[in-house]
Write a protein that holds these residues in place. Sequence first.
Motif, PDB file in Angstrom:
ATOM      1  N   ASP A  62       2.663 -12.308  -7.927  1.00 39.30           N
ATOM      2  CA  ASP A  62       2.236 -13.215  -6.849  1.00 39.30           C
ATOM      3  C   ASP A  62       2.911 -12.831  -5.538  1.00 39.30           C
ATOM      4  O   ASP A  62       3.300 -13.685  -4.749  1.00 39.30           O
ATOM      5  CB  ASP A  62       2.541 -14.663  -7.216  1.00 39.30           C
ATOM      6  CG  ASP A  62       4.027 -14.943  -7.331  1.00 39.30           C
ATOM      7  OD1 ASP A  62       4.818 -13.973  -7.399  1.00 39.30           O
ATOM      8  OD2 ASP A  62       4.421 -16.128  -7.340  1.00 39.30           O
ATOM      9  N   GLY A  79       0.789  -8.413  -2.053  1.00 40.46           N
ATOM     10  CA  GLY A  79      -0.383  -7.564  -2.182  1.00 40.46           C
ATOM     11  C   GLY A  79      -0.134  -6.188  -1.569  1.00 40.46           C
ATOM     12  O   GLY A  79       0.947  -5.896  -1.038  1.00 40.46           O
ATOM     13  N   ARG A 136      -2.704  -2.207   2.927  1.00 40.61           N
ATOM     14  CA  ARG A 136      -3.609  -1.056   2.966  1.00 40.61           C
ATOM     15  C   ARG A 136      -3.418  -0.213   4.221  1.00 40.61           C
ATOM     16  O   ARG A 136      -3.566   1.015   4.182  1.00 40.61           O
ATOM     17  CB  ARG A 136      -5.054  -1.545   2.846  1.00 40.61           C
ATOM     18  CG  ARG A 136      -5.332  -2.239   1.502  1.00 40.61           C
ATOM     19  CD  ARG A 136      -6.799  -2.545   1.306  1.00 40.61           C
ATOM     20  NE  ARG A 136      -7.036  -3.078  -0.027  1.00 40.61           N
ATOM     21  CZ  ARG A 136      -7.244  -4.365  -0.287  1.00 40.61           C
ATOM     22  NH1 ARG A 136      -7.241  -5.254   0.700  1.00 40.61           N
ATOM     23  NH2 ARG A 136      -7.445  -4.770  -1.535  1.00 40.61           N
ATOM     24  N   ASP A 156     -11.726  -0.416   0.447  1.00 40.03           N
ATOM     25  CA  ASP A 156     -10.463  -1.049   0.036  1.00 40.03           C
ATOM     26  C   ASP A 156     -10.031  -0.552  -1.340  1.00 40.03           C
ATOM     27  O   ASP A 156      -8.849  -0.296  -1.583  1.00 40.03           O
ATOM     28  CB  ASP A 156     -10.632  -2.573   0.007  1.00 40.03           C
ATOM     29  CG  ASP A 156     -10.715  -3.167   1.403  1.00 40.03           C
ATOM     30  OD1 ASP A 156     -10.396  -2.435   2.376  1.00 40.03           O
ATOM     31  OD2 ASP A 156     -11.110  -4.346   1.524  1.00 40.03           O
ATOM     32  N   GLU A 157     -10.997  -0.414  -2.251  1.00 37.02           N
ATOM     33  CA  GLU A 157     -10.669   0.051  -3.598  1.00 37.02           C
ATOM     34  C   GLU A 157     -10.130   1.473  -3.568  1.00 37.02           C
ATOM     35  O   GLU A 157      -9.148   1.801  -4.248  1.00 37.02           O
ATOM     36  CB  GLU A 157     -11.915  -0.015  -4.488  1.00 37.02           C
ATOM     37  CG  GLU A 157     -11.669   0.431  -5.918  1.00 37.02           C
ATOM     38  CD  GLU A 157     -12.928   0.404  -6.760  1.00 37.02           C
ATOM     39  OE1 GLU A 157     -12.862   0.828  -7.928  1.00 37.02           O
ATOM     40  OE2 GLU A 157     -13.984  -0.043  -6.246  1.00 37.02           O
ATOM     41  N   ASP A 185      -6.584   1.436  -2.207  1.00 38.07           N
ATOM     42  CA  ASP A 185      -5.623   0.980  -3.211  1.00 38.07           C
ATOM     43  C   ASP A 185      -5.292   2.086  -4.208  1.00 38.07           C
ATOM     44  O   ASP A 185      -4.143   2.241  -4.635  1.00 38.07           O
ATOM     45  CB  ASP A 185      -6.178  -0.233  -3.959  1.00 38.07           C
ATOM     46  CG  ASP A 185      -6.302  -1.465  -3.066  1.00 38.07           C
ATOM     47  OD1 ASP A 185      -5.675  -1.466  -1.986  1.00 38.07           O
ATOM     48  OD2 ASP A 185      -7.026  -2.398  -3.449  1.00 38.07           O
ATOM     49  N   ALA A 239      -6.660  -4.706  -8.493  1.00 39.72           N
ATOM     50  CA  ALA A 239      -7.271  -5.770  -7.698  1.00 39.72           C
ATOM     51  C   ALA A 239      -6.155  -6.396  -6.873  1.00 39.72           C
ATOM     52  O   ALA A 239      -5.214  -6.956  -7.436  1.00 39.72           O
ATOM     53  CB  ALA A 239      -7.936  -6.810  -8.595  1.00 39.72           C
ATOM     54  N   SER A 240      -6.242  -6.255  -5.550  1.00 35.82           N
ATOM     55  CA  SER A 240      -5.164  -6.746  -4.682  1.00 35.82           C
ATOM     56  C   SER A 240      -5.722  -7.665  -3.609  1.00 35.82           C
ATOM     57  O   SER A 240      -6.776  -7.380  -3.020  1.00 35.82           O
ATOM     58  CB  SER A 240      -4.435  -5.561  -4.021  1.00 35.82           C
ATOM     59  OG  SER A 240      -3.392  -6.013  -3.203  1.00 35.82           O
ATOM     60  N   ARG A 241      -5.012  -8.752  -3.377  1.00 31.41           N
ATOM     61  CA  ARG A 241      -5.376  -9.693  -2.320  1.00 31.41           C
ATOM     62  C   ARG A 241      -4.181  -9.862  -1.385  1.00 31.41           C
ATOM     63  O   ARG A 241      -3.113 -10.305  -1.831  1.00 31.41           O
ATOM     64  CB  ARG A 241      -5.765 -11.041  -2.920  1.00 31.41           C
ATOM     65  CG  ARG A 241      -7.046 -11.000  -3.754  1.00 31.41           C
ATOM     66  CD  ARG A 241      -7.278 -12.296  -4.483  1.00 31.41           C
ATOM     67  NE  ARG A 241      -6.237 -12.523  -5.484  1.00 31.41           N
ATOM     68  CZ  ARG A 241      -6.123 -13.617  -6.218  1.00 31.41           C
ATOM     69  NH1 ARG A 241      -6.987 -14.602  -6.052  1.00 31.41           N
ATOM     70  NH2 ARG A 241      -5.159 -13.748  -7.095  1.00 31.41           N
ATOM     71  N   PRO A 242      -4.332  -9.484  -0.125  1.00 32.04           N
ATOM     72  CA  PRO A 242      -3.206  -9.567   0.814  1.00 32.04           C
ATOM     73  C   PRO A 242      -2.606 -10.971   0.843  1.00 32.04           C
ATOM     74  O   PRO A 242      -3.314 -11.971   0.958  1.00 32.04           O
ATOM     75  CB  PRO A 242      -3.848  -9.195   2.159  1.00 32.04           C
ATOM     76  CG  PRO A 242      -5.032  -8.356   1.790  1.00 32.04           C
ATOM     77  CD  PRO A 242      -5.537  -8.926   0.507  1.00 32.04           C
ATOM     78  N   GLN A 248      -1.384 -12.630  -1.560  1.00 30.66           N
ATOM     79  CA  GLN A 248      -1.472 -13.382  -2.807  1.00 30.66           C
ATOM     80  C   GLN A 248      -1.014 -12.590  -4.029  1.00 30.66           C
ATOM     81  O   GLN A 248      -0.701 -13.175  -5.057  1.00 30.66           O
ATOM     82  CB  GLN A 248      -2.917 -13.850  -3.028  1.00 30.66           C
ATOM     83  CG  GLN A 248      -3.428 -14.776  -1.941  1.00 30.66           C
ATOM     84  CD  GLN A 248      -4.834 -15.270  -2.241  1.00 30.66           C
ATOM     85  OE1 GLN A 248      -5.142 -15.668  -3.360  1.00 30.66           O
ATOM     86  NE2 GLN A 248      -5.697 -15.235  -1.240  1.00 30.66           N
ATOM     87  N   SER A 297      -1.079  -8.711  -6.535  1.00 32.35           N
ATOM     88  CA  SER A 297      -1.881  -7.616  -7.079  1.00 32.35           C
ATOM     89  C   SER A 297      -1.941  -7.721  -8.601  1.00 32.35           C
ATOM     90  O   SER A 297      -1.028  -8.253  -9.231  1.00 32.35           O
ATOM     91  CB  SER A 297      -1.285  -6.256  -6.692  1.00 32.35           C
ATOM     92  OG  SER A 297      -1.167  -6.133  -5.288  1.00 32.35           O
TER      93      SER A 297
END
Length: 737
Positions: free
Chosen positions: A497, A500, A503, A524-525, A528, A569-572, A574, A576
Motif C-alpha cells: 500500500d 506506487g 513512472r 503505462d504498462e 512499469d 498493476a500499479s496505482r500512483p 495507492q 503496486s
Amino acid sequence: MDPLASIKITFFQECEEQLAELETGLLTMKDGETDPETVNAVFRAVHSIKGGAGAFSLTELVRFAHVFETVLDEMRAGRLAPDGRILDVMLRAADVLADLVRAARDGGTVDEDRCQALIAELGALTGVQEAAVDDGFLDLDFAPITVSVDVGEEPEPAAAAGLEMAEGAPAAEKLVVAFRPRAALYAKANEPAVLLRELASLGRAEITLDASSLPQLDELEPEAAYLHWVATVETDDEAAIREVFDFVEGDCELSIARVPDDCEPVAARQPPVDEAETAGELDIKALIARATGGATQTAAAAQAAPAAQVISLRDHPARAPDMSARKEDGHAVAAASPTIRVDLERVDRLIDLVGELVINQAMLAQRVLESGLARSSGIAVGLDDLELLTREIQDSVMAIRAQPVKSVFQRMPRLVREVAHATGKQVRLVVEGEGTEVDKTVIERLTDPITHMIRNAIDHGLEPPERRIEVGKPAEGVVRLSALHRSGRIVIEVADDGGGINRTRVRQIAVDKGLISPDANLSDEETDNLIFMPGFSTAETISDISGRGVGMDVVRRSIQALGGRISIASRPGQGSTFTLSLPLTLAVLDGMVVSVGGQTFVLPITTVMETLQPKPTEVRRLEGSVPLLLVRDRYVPILDVGHRLGYRAGPIEPTEGVVLLVEGEDGRSAALLVESILGQRQVVIKSLEANYQRVPGIAAATILGDGRVALILDVDAVISGPTSEPALAETRLLAAG
C-alpha cells in the motif's frame, strides 16, 4: 562413519519443521492471539529441539533452547504476559535458535556475542540464570526419582502396582501414569528420563520400571522399545501430566487413572538383584548398562514367570482412557495420521516412470486406433480401462509431490523484520492462502523470486513512516502475500500500500541508462515493465538491500524458467501489485492437440475457453490490422498460429480453419486459428531449456502416441505479438525433428 548420521538427518529435518511452527506461533501471538494452545505449541517446538539436541550433545543449542524454554514456561504458567516487547525479544531469539540449528547441522558458527546478549535478555525476563549443561543433558534439579525394577519375578499383587489399601489413611489426590514408549520416540532423539523428571516435578512420585519385555541379547533389536514405566504422582492436575507427554503423544502409549482416596502408595517390594538395588532405587543409566549386559538372564527370568501386572487397584478398578482420541476443552482430538519420509530422488524416479507409462499407454492406444479395431472390441475396452487407471495413478503420484506454499511463506516474516529494521520502516506482513498446494519442484524455486519482490516492496514501494503520515496513511505499511489456484495454475501476488511506481522517474532512469530512446512512446504498462530490464534500479545509492539492478531481472528470468510469467498493476499513491502465474506442476498437463501448417502442437487446455468454426458473417476486417471475430457481441482478434510461427507465408481464411478462443494470464482474449483439432489428451512435459534451449513462443515439448515430438505453445507469448525470425527458424527446426 557416524552411526547416528541417519538419525541426525531426521532430527535436523524435524528441527526445520519445529522452527517454522515456532515462528508461526510467535507471529500469531504478536497479532494478539495468546490462547493457551498457541503458547503450548510454541513451547513444544522449543522443547522438542532441546530434547533432540541433548541426545546429540549439542551443548550450545541445548543451553540456548533451555533459557528460551524457561521464558515460555513462565508464559504458559501465566506469570509472564506476552506483550509486544517480550515477543520482539522472543522473535529475535527464534532467529538465533534457527542459526544455532543450522550451525550444528552444517558445521558453521554463530556470533557468540549475539547469543550471550539474547540469553541475558531472556534471563532478565524471568530472573532465571542459564542452566548448567553436563554431557548434553540439562541438570533440571528435580527431586530424585524412586525406581523399582521388575525383571520378571512374580511380585505380590499390591507391590506390582506400588499401591496398597489402607483403612483410615489420610485422603490424597493421586494419579497413576502408565508410560510405554514406542520405537519412534527414540528414533526422534527423545529421552524418557527427561520426561520422567518433568513428571516428578509435579509432585511426589514413585516410579516403577518394568523391564520384563527385554529379550535375550541375541534377539535384541537396537532400535526397538522394550521398557515401560508406571508412576504414582501426588497431584490432581491431569492436564499438567498430559502436557509433559504432549510433544511425544503420537510416539508412546499413555494412560492416566485416578487412585481412589483409600489407597496409598508404598515402596514396591521387589526381590533384590544386587546391593545397589536392595534400597529400592536405581540410577537409570546404571539400569540400562545392567539391562544390556545381562539381557540373557533377564529374558530367562521373564520366561520362567509371567510378566507382572503393571497396575492393580484392588476393589477399585480404573479404566484407562481411550488413546485414539481424547477430549480437550470439550473438543475431540484425533490421533495424528501416520507419515513416512521418502528420499526425494525416489519420488522423482517414480514420477518419471509414471510419465513413461502415460506415453506408452498413448502409443498403444494409437497403434490400436490405426489397426482399425472397433471401439466395442475387447482390446479397445481394455485400453479405455487402462487409460482411466493410468490417469488415476498419475494423479495419485503427482499428489505425493504436491505441497502447500506454507513452507515458502513461513520464511518471509523473518525477511520482513530484517528489511524493515534495515530501512527504518514499519511493516506488517499479511499472508493469505498459505495452504495452496503446488508441485514441490515449483515450490523449491519460488523462494528467491518472492524474496526479491518483498524486499523491493518494502525498500521501494513503501514510504517512510513520516511521509505516510503526511499523506494521511498509517505509519505502518502493509505488504500482502497471497496464493490461490486459478484456471489450473497457481497465482501468487505480492502487494503493498505504498506510493506506487513513479513512472516519470522510471522512464528518465531508463533513458539515462540507455535502455530506451528518449522519444520512445510507451504505455503505462510498458513503462512499469522497464523495472524488469537488466541493470535497472531506482535506488539512488547501493545498499545491502538494493541498488545493483539485478533483483527484478532475476525475478522475471526465474519465473520464465518455471514456465510462468509476471505482471504489474500499479496505482500512483495507492501501491503496486506483482502477480506471478505458474503451472501447478512441471510434469504433466491436459492439452488440446491441434494441426498447424502440417505440424502437431499442443495448447494447455486450461487456456482454451471454447472452440468454433467461424462463419463469414462473424469475421470483420480493418485495414492494416488483424481480422476480428464477433463472439457474443464483442470482437476478438484472430491470430493465425501457422503464419505467426512461420509455417505459412501468409494467413489462411478464418472460415477455412478452426478457432480456439483462449484467454491469457493478463485477461486478454484472442482467437487462435488452426487447421484442425486432433483431440484432447494428457501429455508429459519435457523441458526445452534442459534439453535444448529456450525458444520464444514455445513453452515445452512432449512425445505423442505415435512417437513424434510435439511442441507445447506458450499461449501468452503468441497473444503478445509476432514472434522473431530467429525464433521461427528454431521452431521449424524443432518441429521437423
